[in-house]
Write a protein that holds these residues in place. Structure first.
Motif, PDB file in Angstrom:
ATOM      1  N   LYS A  36       5.955   9.356 -38.446  1.00  0.00           N
ATOM      2  CA  LYS A  36       5.018   8.549 -37.435  1.00  0.00           C
ATOM      3  C   LYS A  36       4.557   7.312 -38.037  1.00  0.00           C
ATOM      4  CE  LYS A  36       2.467  12.440 -34.990  1.00  0.00           C
ATOM      5  NZ  LYS A  36       1.101  13.013 -34.846  1.00  0.00           N
TER       6      LYS A  36
ATOM      7  N   ASN B  46       5.042  13.402 -26.555  1.00  0.00           N
ATOM      8  CA  ASN B  46       4.462  13.277 -27.822  1.00  0.00           C
ATOM      9  C   ASN B  46       4.095  11.659 -27.936  1.00  0.00           C
ATOM     10  OD1 ASN B  46       4.607  16.062 -28.824  1.00  0.00           O
ATOM     11  ND2 ASN B  46       6.980  15.357 -28.889  1.00  0.00           N
TER      12      ASN B  46
ATOM     13  N   ASP C  85      -6.851  12.310 -29.952  1.00  0.00           N
ATOM     14  CA  ASP C  85      -6.560  13.572 -30.359  1.00  0.00           C
ATOM     15  C   ASP C  85      -7.917  14.400 -30.281  1.00  0.00           C
ATOM     16  OD1 ASP C  85      -3.807  13.311 -30.385  1.00  0.00           O
ATOM     17  OD2 ASP C  85      -3.654  12.549 -32.330  1.00  0.00           O
TER      18      ASP C  85
ATOM     19  N   ALA D 235       5.741  16.565 -33.637  1.00  0.00           N
ATOM     20  CA  ALA D 235       4.518  16.732 -33.270  1.00  0.00           C
ATOM     21  C   ALA D 235       3.683  17.634 -34.238  1.00  0.00           C
ATOM     22  CB  ALA D 235       4.870  17.813 -32.025  1.00  0.00           C
ATOM     23  N   GLU D 236       2.510  17.363 -34.345  1.00  0.00           N
ATOM     24  CA  GLU D 236       1.807  18.248 -35.212  1.00  0.00           C
ATOM     25  C   GLU D 236       0.851  18.972 -34.433  1.00  0.00           C
ATOM     26  OE1 GLU D 236       0.771  16.082 -38.897  1.00  0.00           O
ATOM     27  OE2 GLU D 236       1.450  14.126 -37.494  1.00  0.00           O
TER      28      GLU D 236
ATOM     29  N   ASP E  99      -1.965  17.663 -32.398  1.00  0.00           N
ATOM     30  CA  ASP E  99      -1.476  16.508 -31.572  1.00  0.00           C
ATOM     31  C   ASP E  99      -1.765  17.114 -29.886  1.00  0.00           C
ATOM     32  OD1 ASP E  99      -0.783  14.319 -33.202  1.00  0.00           O
ATOM     33  OD2 ASP E  99       1.176  15.129 -33.211  1.00  0.00           O
TER      34      ASP E  99
END
Length: 200
Positions: A4, A135, A145, A177-178, A181
């Motif tokens: 990121k 995303n 977020d 993506a986490e 997120d």
């Protein structure tokens, strides 16, 4: 896959290459298409959460003014401790002051809790990049977020749209993506509105 931070740095570098004329033209186009999106969210005057684009971000002041001229109410964010946001209703007479927590100017006025955004017709969100799965990479603070996590938990999340330049929309799978997120469903660019491929 790039991290990121790699993507964020790359997009910021690209944005710095834009001329003042290109940035101004982007702001005009974003205002036009953003007002169109707002009209599709509500059949009457509504409330929209927006933000003030700074430095080389896509300009949003033309959008804010256009939404106001169309009769909508505007909520602008204020950074608070703990990566939380409060919100202030904007008018053309609103005064801006330097934030205590971020390198931005923020509106003065009565600060409202983020629950006020749950009743908005839509949220215009900042982003440095978005991929076609929805995303999103923000500025790195995590404020939005956390906002979306709270709205999702309440079951009252309004439609969201990320504001980026055309080149900031990346192919599917470009952004890691986490778990924390929260994807977006649509993107607003100077070229128009784009519906993304991610799940509902």
């Amino acid at each position: 896959m790039a991290t990121k931070e790699d993507i964020r740095s790359s997009r910021r570098l690209h944005r710095r290459s834009l001329t003042p004329e290109q940035i101004a033209a982007a702001g005009t186009s974003i205002a036009w298409h953003g007002t169109e999106w707002a009209a599709s969210r509500t059949s009457a005057a509504g409330t929209f959460a927006v933000y003030v684009g700074v430095a080389f971000e896509p300009p949003t002041l033309p959008l804010i003014q256009a939404l106001h001229d169309a009769g909508h109410r505007i909520l602008l964010p204020v950074c608070e401790p703990g990566r939380q946001l409060s919100w202030v209703y904007w008018t053309p007479s609103t005064v801006f002051v330097r934030s205590s927590y971020a390198p931005i100017d923020e509106p003065e006025g009565e600060r409202l809790e983020s629950s006020v955004v749950a009743d908005a017709a839509g949220i215009f969100m900042p982003a440095t990049a978005v991929d076609r799965e929805g995303n999103r990479i923000g500025q790195g603070g995590g404020y939005y977020d956390r906002l979306l996590q709270g709205l999702d938990a309440s079951g009252r999340r309004p439609p969201t749209i990320a504001v980026v330049y055309d080149d900031d929309l990346l192919p599917s799978g470009s952004i890691p993506a986490e778990p924390f997120d929260r994807p977006v469903r649509e993107v607003l660019t100077p070229s128009g509105l784009i519906r993304l491929d991610g799940p509902e």
